[in-house]
Enzyme design. Sequence first.
Site, PDB file in Angstrom:
ATOM      1  N   HIS A 128      12.313 -33.571  52.689  1.00 51.68           N
ATOM      2  CA  HIS A 128      12.735 -34.875  52.169  1.00 51.68           C
ATOM      3  C   HIS A 128      13.454 -35.689  53.257  1.00 51.68           C
ATOM      4  O   HIS A 128      13.126 -36.859  53.496  1.00 51.68           O
ATOM      5  CB  HIS A 128      13.662 -34.647  50.970  1.00 51.68           C
ATOM      6  CG  HIS A 128      14.180 -35.898  50.348  1.00 51.68           C
ATOM      7  ND1 HIS A 128      13.588 -36.465  49.237  1.00 51.68           N
ATOM      8  CD2 HIS A 128      15.234 -36.699  50.670  1.00 51.68           C
ATOM      9  CE1 HIS A 128      14.247 -37.558  48.909  1.00 51.68           C
ATOM     10  NE2 HIS A 128      15.263 -37.723  49.755  1.00 51.68           N
ATOM     11  N   GLU A 129      14.424 -35.056  53.910  1.00 58.25           N
ATOM     12  CA  GLU A 129      15.193 -35.760  54.940  1.00 58.25           C
ATOM     13  C   GLU A 129      14.330 -36.095  56.152  1.00 58.25           C
ATOM     14  O   GLU A 129      14.524 -37.132  56.800  1.00 58.25           O
ATOM     15  CB  GLU A 129      16.394 -34.911  55.371  1.00 58.25           C
ATOM     16  CG  GLU A 129      17.416 -34.687  54.271  1.00 58.25           C
ATOM     17  CD  GLU A 129      18.022 -35.979  53.745  1.00 58.25           C
ATOM     18  OE1 GLU A 129      18.110 -36.957  54.522  1.00 58.25           O
ATOM     19  OE2 GLU A 129      18.391 -36.022  52.564  1.00 58.25           O
ATOM     20  N   HIS A 172      12.634 -39.429  55.670  1.00 61.43           N
ATOM     21  CA  HIS A 172      13.512 -40.546  56.018  1.00 61.43           C
ATOM     22  C   HIS A 172      13.604 -40.707  57.540  1.00 61.43           C
ATOM     23  O   HIS A 172      13.525 -41.820  58.074  1.00 61.43           O
ATOM     24  CB  HIS A 172      14.921 -40.304  55.460  1.00 61.43           C
ATOM     25  CG  HIS A 172      15.009 -40.342  53.967  1.00 61.43           C
ATOM     26  ND1 HIS A 172      14.384 -41.303  53.203  1.00 61.43           N
ATOM     27  CD2 HIS A 172      15.674 -39.529  53.088  1.00 61.43           C
ATOM     28  CE1 HIS A 172      14.657 -41.095  51.924  1.00 61.43           C
ATOM     29  NE2 HIS A 172      15.420 -40.021  51.826  1.00 61.43           N
TER      30      HIS A 172
END
Length: 362
Positions: A18-19, A22
């Site tokens: 997920h990170e 980003h």
Amino acid sequence: MLYILAGILLFGVIVLVHEFGHFLFAKLNGIGVVEFSIGMGPRLCSFVRGDTRYSVKCLPFGGSCMMVGEDVDNPDPSAFNNKPVWARISVIAAGPVFNLVFALLCAMVIVAQVGHDMPVLHDVVEGSPAEGAGLLPGDELTRINNRKISSRRDVSLYLMAHPGEKLTVHYRRFPEAQNEGGQIPQKKGKPSEQVTELMPEYNEEYQSYMMGVSFMGNYKKAENPLEFLDYSLYEVKYCIITTIDGLGMLFKGQMKVEDSVTGPVGIVSMVGETIEEGQKSGAAVLLNIIATWGLLLSATLGIMNLLPIPALDGGRLLFLLIELLRGRPVDPEKEGMVHAAGMALLMMLMVLVLFNDIRKLM
């Protein structure tokens, strides 16, 4: 203990994916990244490349992506809030999207091993609503009311989410798909599309509404790459529908929060237990269990983060979409207050969920 660690690592990989979403889109859009870290807590080691510090932290789960000017005004041209609105939308949306992509990869592992569970009736219980409606072994369900049926799991999920609801059942009947001696022959010939109606009956033993059918052993391997992709996408879609239906059942009071909501402690414990059991059955089963948990957790995290809740990615996307429609951003101070309130509520919820997890384990 090793299996609990495996659960922690799997959970951490999903958060890290997920990170990384980003991080990657921040870099692609020229947004400065202060630090990208693997793990949480104090740093074990780190190095700086360009303007970004890359760190490994002591707690082996999760990660973080800290961007320049993400939450405060910053005159730096590379600051998050100084970039065009579409660039910021892509960065925020990338985290949940990467979770869904990771879920798809896990689904491909599952489909490659076991195939797709087709919604073909194996048996119809005598005297059941299904028999009264004219359903027969070998019939392939295609739709219940307004929902497409692609797997036997769709049927049980729909019955659970819509208890006591009258069903309009669409199905295919193949000429040779009649039950003879308990066996379902190979389907041959052109099927006829048929429709019937029935009212499920409540089963006291299972405490749920049931049609009176079974779907045992109808797994199909993909015959070509497109079918393989279709079956894999279905697995992700099913997790998304399960999450949405589960939230709907919570709001309707059909499920108790303490029985249905599980936090990281409970998830890690369950993952560890199933990995331990799967290890006894061989490498193939173990791989399937890990992929199944990866699919479920990653898809759920992706969808939950897209909900328009303050402090989550979905909440931030909502403010960015408002900015896109208005042509100017929402007052940063007001937006910050909304996100701060949302974060406070989320922290309170996390404490309650943690307490509930510990209570279940004791």
